[in-house]
Design a protein around this motif. Structure first.
Motif, PDB file in Angstrom:
ATOM      1  N   GLY A 155     -49.052 -15.838  17.708  1.00  0.00           N
ATOM      2  CA  GLY A 155     -48.815 -17.165  17.164  1.00  0.00           C
ATOM      3  C   GLY A 155     -47.639 -17.189  16.220  1.00  0.00           C
ATOM      4  O   GLY A 155     -47.687 -17.837  15.176  1.00  0.00           O
ATOM      5  N   LEU A 174     -56.778 -12.759  11.733  1.00  0.00           N
ATOM      6  CA  LEU A 174     -55.717 -13.752  11.734  1.00  0.00           C
ATOM      7  C   LEU A 174     -54.381 -13.037  11.553  1.00  0.00           C
ATOM      8  O   LEU A 174     -54.286 -12.069  10.791  1.00  0.00           O
ATOM      9  CB  LEU A 174     -55.911 -14.752  10.594  1.00  0.00           C
ATOM     10  CG  LEU A 174     -57.185 -15.611  10.611  1.00  0.00           C
ATOM     11  CD1 LEU A 174     -57.192 -16.538   9.414  1.00  0.00           C
ATOM     12  CD2 LEU A 174     -57.306 -16.402  11.893  1.00  0.00           C
ATOM     13  N   SER A 175     -53.367 -13.480  12.231  1.00  0.00           N
ATOM     14  CA  SER A 175     -52.042 -12.924  12.003  1.00  0.00           C
ATOM     15  C   SER A 175     -51.588 -13.313  10.601  1.00  0.00           C
ATOM     16  O   SER A 175     -52.154 -14.212   9.969  1.00  0.00           O
ATOM     17  CB  SER A 175     -51.054 -13.451  13.036  1.00  0.00           C
ATOM     18  OG  SER A 175     -50.801 -14.835  12.823  1.00  0.00           O
ATOM     19  N   GLU A 178     -48.965 -14.932   9.805  1.00  0.00           N
ATOM     20  CA  GLU A 178     -48.508 -16.313   9.825  1.00  0.00           C
ATOM     21  C   GLU A 178     -49.680 -17.279   9.757  1.00  0.00           C
ATOM     22  O   GLU A 178     -49.646 -18.284   9.043  1.00  0.00           O
ATOM     23  CB  GLU A 178     -47.676 -16.567  11.089  1.00  0.00           C
ATOM     24  CG  GLU A 178     -46.316 -15.889  11.094  1.00  0.00           C
ATOM     25  CD  GLU A 178     -46.419 -14.392  11.349  1.00  0.00           C
ATOM     26  OE1 GLU A 178     -47.458 -13.949  11.887  1.00  0.00           O
ATOM     27  OE2 GLU A 178     -45.470 -13.668  10.992  1.00  0.00           O
ATOM     28  N   GLU A 179     -50.738 -16.974  10.509  1.00  0.00           N
ATOM     29  CA  GLU A 179     -51.919 -17.841  10.490  1.00  0.00           C
ATOM     30  C   GLU A 179     -52.587 -17.837   9.121  1.00  0.00           C
ATOM     31  O   GLU A 179     -52.990 -18.886   8.603  1.00  0.00           O
ATOM     32  CB  GLU A 179     -52.911 -17.385  11.559  1.00  0.00           C
ATOM     33  CG  GLU A 179     -52.462 -17.655  12.976  1.00  0.00           C
ATOM     34  CD  GLU A 179     -53.417 -17.072  13.997  1.00  0.00           C
ATOM     35  OE1 GLU A 179     -53.734 -17.762  14.972  1.00  0.00           O
ATOM     36  OE2 GLU A 179     -53.852 -15.925  13.826  1.00  0.00           O
ATOM     37  N   GLN A 180     -52.721 -16.661   8.542  1.00  0.00           N
ATOM     38  CA  GLN A 180     -53.410 -16.570   7.253  1.00  0.00           C
ATOM     39  C   GLN A 180     -52.618 -17.280   6.163  1.00  0.00           C
ATOM     40  O   GLN A 180     -53.193 -17.971   5.314  1.00  0.00           O
ATOM     41  CB  GLN A 180     -53.630 -15.100   6.882  1.00  0.00           C
ATOM     42  CG  GLN A 180     -54.497 -14.902   5.645  1.00  0.00           C
ATOM     43  CD  GLN A 180     -55.016 -13.489   5.534  1.00  0.00           C
ATOM     44  OE1 GLN A 180     -55.351 -12.860   6.526  1.00  0.00           O
ATOM     45  NE2 GLN A 180     -55.102 -12.967   4.317  1.00  0.00           N
ATOM     46  N   PHE A 220     -53.989 -23.785  15.470  1.00  0.00           N
ATOM     47  CA  PHE A 220     -54.489 -22.702  14.623  1.00  0.00           C
ATOM     48  C   PHE A 220     -55.935 -22.437  15.004  1.00  0.00           C
ATOM     49  O   PHE A 220     -56.777 -23.328  14.937  1.00  0.00           O
ATOM     50  CB  PHE A 220     -54.368 -23.133  13.164  1.00  0.00           C
ATOM     51  CG  PHE A 220     -54.901 -22.149  12.166  1.00  0.00           C
ATOM     52  CD1 PHE A 220     -54.239 -20.966  11.929  1.00  0.00           C
ATOM     53  CD2 PHE A 220     -56.050 -22.420  11.452  1.00  0.00           C
ATOM     54  CE1 PHE A 220     -54.716 -20.067  10.996  1.00  0.00           C
ATOM     55  CE2 PHE A 220     -56.535 -21.530  10.522  1.00  0.00           C
ATOM     56  CZ  PHE A 220     -55.859 -20.351  10.300  1.00  0.00           C
ATOM     57  N   ARG A 221     -56.220 -21.228  15.449  1.00  0.00           N
ATOM     58  CA  ARG A 221     -57.585 -20.942  15.886  1.00  0.00           C
ATOM     59  C   ARG A 221     -58.550 -21.037  14.714  1.00  0.00           C
ATOM     60  O   ARG A 221     -58.323 -20.463  13.662  1.00  0.00           O
ATOM     61  CB  ARG A 221     -57.667 -19.580  16.566  1.00  0.00           C
ATOM     62  CG  ARG A 221     -57.094 -18.411  15.796  1.00  0.00           C
ATOM     63  CD  ARG A 221     -56.917 -17.208  16.712  1.00  0.00           C
ATOM     64  NE  ARG A 221     -56.177 -16.149  16.063  1.00  0.00           N
ATOM     65  CZ  ARG A 221     -56.738 -15.004  15.662  1.00  0.00           C
ATOM     66  NH1 ARG A 221     -58.011 -14.794  15.833  1.00  0.00           N
ATOM     67  NH2 ARG A 221     -55.997 -14.076  15.084  1.00  0.00           N
TER      68      ARG A 221
END
Length: 749
Positions: free
Chosen positions: A189, A485-486, A488-490, A526-527
């Motif tokens: 992502g 979470l990657s 970027e996601e976090q 975003f998951r």
């Protein structure tokens, strides 16, 4: 040369007395080449260790020096052990065997330093050494084939060498393959750090600049600083200071620098000020840079932001962190506020008339999160805060919560937000929940508090420069990355919640509060990590918070269903301690019907139409599995809230299934958890509460005959979804009023 002589040179009996000290006599050309595989394995281990323990001279120099040291150690100990094997007359290729023993010992030592237990260290080190041995032998064999083909005029030696090296690496560096998977996981992502945060609120551009001592080892705080700050005398708080620190940093405790990176939005009006502060990491790495994504996001939304440099208080290869470092971290935050307040009064300063110190917020990560809370409660340790500065909000990312001078921060009149990752391999307990529980929200005040638990977040990824792993190399390679979470996601999640928090505090934004309580699908693409979120504001009126130990009814007018096992217990932490709060715990046997906990209202409560019923709950059915040691599958708990009026009319609404939490998997191999860091990763599932809010208008819609102005009881009813045994934790049952926000009944996630 015969194959026999190339593989293991035979020794004639007559030669043994005079050749006993020739320790390499059994190491033919084949084994000497194979020793190179052991060296490569040792060099890889040394490189990983160097990256995990930087010295401050730069990564390339660290790796080079560590590899040179490892090479010298491998050569020396291989020869020494070969001599020992010679005296013992062991029929081995002795240099090769000595190299294998050296690699095995070094690998065990590296794993022990990383926190692994003896069993795990020996097993993994043995497997790694076996890979090194196999890779070296394969490399040597392929090299021999290549040389033979070259002598026969067939093939190209370079091609065979390339094939040999490739094959050897496949055996030698399985950890590198896993590392590449980690990198791919971290890049999932791929996006800008704050691209998924809510859109800016129409603000224009901004300027970014630094301030510092003017003579710092970092150029941006020396010649590159726009503003030269004063120094802070911390000699009374820092009586011991290593000479190595003075040599490296260039200053003494009596003149600690005030360094910061500022982001200031364009405009002329004063805006709220937000200070960001890092936690403990390797001092040689600049932790303060890792929050630029927050600084830029905040200033784009109309806030002034400053990322504070406290790296000189962090851990180093050369020295440990100072004693009472939490006092120092919070004290330095106050000194930065003093400096900023002074600049805000100077006409030629970029801060002049631009920062509203009566609207100040502090954001901290790890130890910085605790330091932020302590600075907001400064009078507890320092007698007073900073004149003219009003800290109205504290946000903490995975904070610590240690006792400092016998005290912990007790926030009052301050809004508080905490974010915690469920896969945090550094701080496996939700320490920020304890600060959440100690934060007092005065009735009818604008303050509020929220605790957000993100199951698939870790510790380091809140900082863009701390890497993907919560443990330093090489031990970090054994942490499981699956499902995390990657980065970027976090960081997108952190941007989302922090932006909503600041808007709710400083703009009284109703939608912002609702974004915190109910993120739902607010992050497109975003998951969803299945948040558990606790929330409380000044409109709340508690009916039961269970803070008195004993029988859960504890109120004269409260009762539980007959046959229901009920008690008041501390809210547990993952490690088995408490979270500075008590809760009601209810358990029931298989086949039970719908049970309940009922609170009778002696006087009808006064609830505005925008208000409703709130409570917090967590599924603790996993405890029943642990009780008898048998394998079982905890079930979801279905819960409903029933309101009854004086005429016997009732209305009830479901809050959705309350799912049992899953125990996190910290390590790639679960069996390692038993001995790692004294069982730190042998973690049970965390019983994290989630707050439910149910508006009165929902109950009135379901039964128009219900008199919401004349309620006589509030009842929470529950049962296991599959009629099995169950255990439910309830807390903070109460009423909420119109808090300038929308109402929602969304379950976690």
């Amino acid at each position: 040369m015969s194959v026999e002589r190339n593989f293991i040179a035979p020794v004639r009996v007559a030669d043994r007395p005079k050749r006993r000290l020739r320790f390499a006599e059994r190491d033919s050309l084949f084994w000497r080449r194979a020793w190179g595989g052991l060296w490569a394995a040792g060099a890889f281990l040394a490189s990983a260790s160097a990256m995990g323990t930087p010295t401050g001279f730069g990564a390339s120099q660290d790796v080079m020096l560590m590899v040179l040291a490892a090479t010298a150690a491998m050569g020396l100990f291989s020869m020494l052990l070969a001599i020992v094997f010679t005296w013992l007359r062991l029929p081995l290729p002795r240099l090769f065997a000595g190299g294998a023993a050296t690699l095995l010992s070094g690998s065990i030592a590296a794993l022990k330093v990383s926190g692994a237990g003896w069993t795990g260290s020996v097993v993994i080190a043995a497997a790694y050494t076996a890979c090194g041995m196999a890779a070296g032998m394969l490399l040597s064999a392929l090299h021999a084939v290549s040389a033979r083909r070259c002598d026969d005029g067939a093939g190209t030696p370079a091609a065979f060498k390339a094939a040999a090296i490739s094959a050897a690496l496949l055996l030698l560096l399985p950890a590198a393959v896993r590392m590449s998977e980690d990198i791919g996981e971290a890049m999932a992502g791929e996006a800008a750090d704050y691209a998924l945060a809510p859109p800016p609120s129409g603000q224009g551009g901004y300027q970014a600049f630094t301030y510092g001592s003017g003579s710092d080892r970092r150029e941006e705080f020396a010649e590159g600083a726009m503003l030269v700050s004063r120094t802070a005398d911390a000699s009374s708080l820092l009586p011991s200071w290593s000479p190595l620190k003075s040599l490296y940093w260039g200053f003494e405790p009596a003149r600690l620098p005030l360094n910061g990176t500022a982001w200031l939005p364009d405009g002329e009006e004063p805006v709220p000020l937000v200070l960001l502060v890092h936690g403990n990491h390797l001092a040689e790495q600049d932790s303060d840079k890792g929050y630029a994504y927050l600084g830029e996001m905040l200033t784009s939304r109309g806030y002034a932001a400053v990322s504070v440099d406290e790296n000189f208080l962090n851990y180093s290869v050369w020295s440990d962190i100072p004693e009472d470092d939490m006092l120092l971290r919070s004290w330095l935050l106050l000194r930065h506020l003093e400096q900023l307040a002074e600049w805000a009064e100077q006409p030629d300063n970029p801060f002049y008339g631009r920062i509203d110190l009566s609207r100040t917020a502090l954001i901290g990560h790890s130890r910085g999160g605790q330091a932020a809370a302590m600075a907001a409660d400064a009078s507890r340790w320092f007698g007073s805060g900073v004149d003219g500065v009003s800290i109205r909000a504290v946000a903490a990312l995975a904070p610590t919560d240690t006792i400092t001078d016998g005290e912990r921060a007790q926030l009052s009149g301050v809004s508080y937000l905490v974010l915690q990752g469920g896969r945090d391999a550094d701080l496996t307990d939700f320490y920020g929940e304890r600060q959440y529980n100690r934060t007092a929200i005065e009735p009818d005040s604008d303050a509020f508090k929220a605790a957000v638990y993100i199951p698939e977040a870790n510790h380091s990824r809140f900082n863009s420069d701390w890497g993907t792993m919560d443990n330093s190399l090489p031990g970090g390679l054994l942490l499981s990355q699956k499902g995390l979470l990657s980065g970027e996601e976090q960081r997108a999640a952190a941007s989302y919640f922090i932006s909503a928090f600041m808007d709710a505090v400083f703009r009284s934004d109703a939608e912002a509060r609702d974004r915190i309580r109910n993120p739902g699908d607010s992050l497109p693409g975003f998951r969803s990590p299945g948040y558990s979120i606790q929330y409380e504001d000044g409109s709340y009126r508690m009916l039961q918070d269970f803070e008195k130990a004993g029988d859960p009814p504890s109120l004269p007018a409260a009762e539980a269903a007959p046959g229901l096992s009920a008690a008041v217990e501390p809210v547990p932490s993952r490690s088995g301690g408490g979270q500075d709060s008590l809760a009601g715990v209810f358990s029931w046997a298989a086949g039970s019907g719908e049970d309940y906990y009922r609170i009778r209202l002696e006087e009808p409560p006064v609830i505005q139409p925008a208000g409703g019923i709130t409570f917090s709950a967590a599924n603790r059915s996993m405890d029943l599995c642990d009780a008898d040691g048998s394998a079982c599958q905890p079930q979801e708990i279905t819960a409903t809230v029933r309101l009854t009026d004086a005429d016997g009319q009732f209305s009830q609404a479901a809050v959705g299934p309350i799912s049992p939490p899953e125990a996190p998997r910290y390590l790639r191999m679960s069996w390692l958890a038993e001995g790692w860091s004294k069982g730190k990763y042998k973690a049970a599932a965390a019983s994290v509460l989630h707050s439910y809010r149910m508006p009165l208008k929902l109950f009135a819609m379901l039964n128009p005959s219900l008199d919401t102005d004349g309620l006589v009881s509030v009842e929470i009813r529950f049962r296991s979804a599959g009629s099995g045994p169950g255990k439910l934790m309830l807390d903070n049952i109460g009423l909420y009023g119109p808090d300038f926000s929308k109402s929602s009944i969304s379950p976690p996630g």
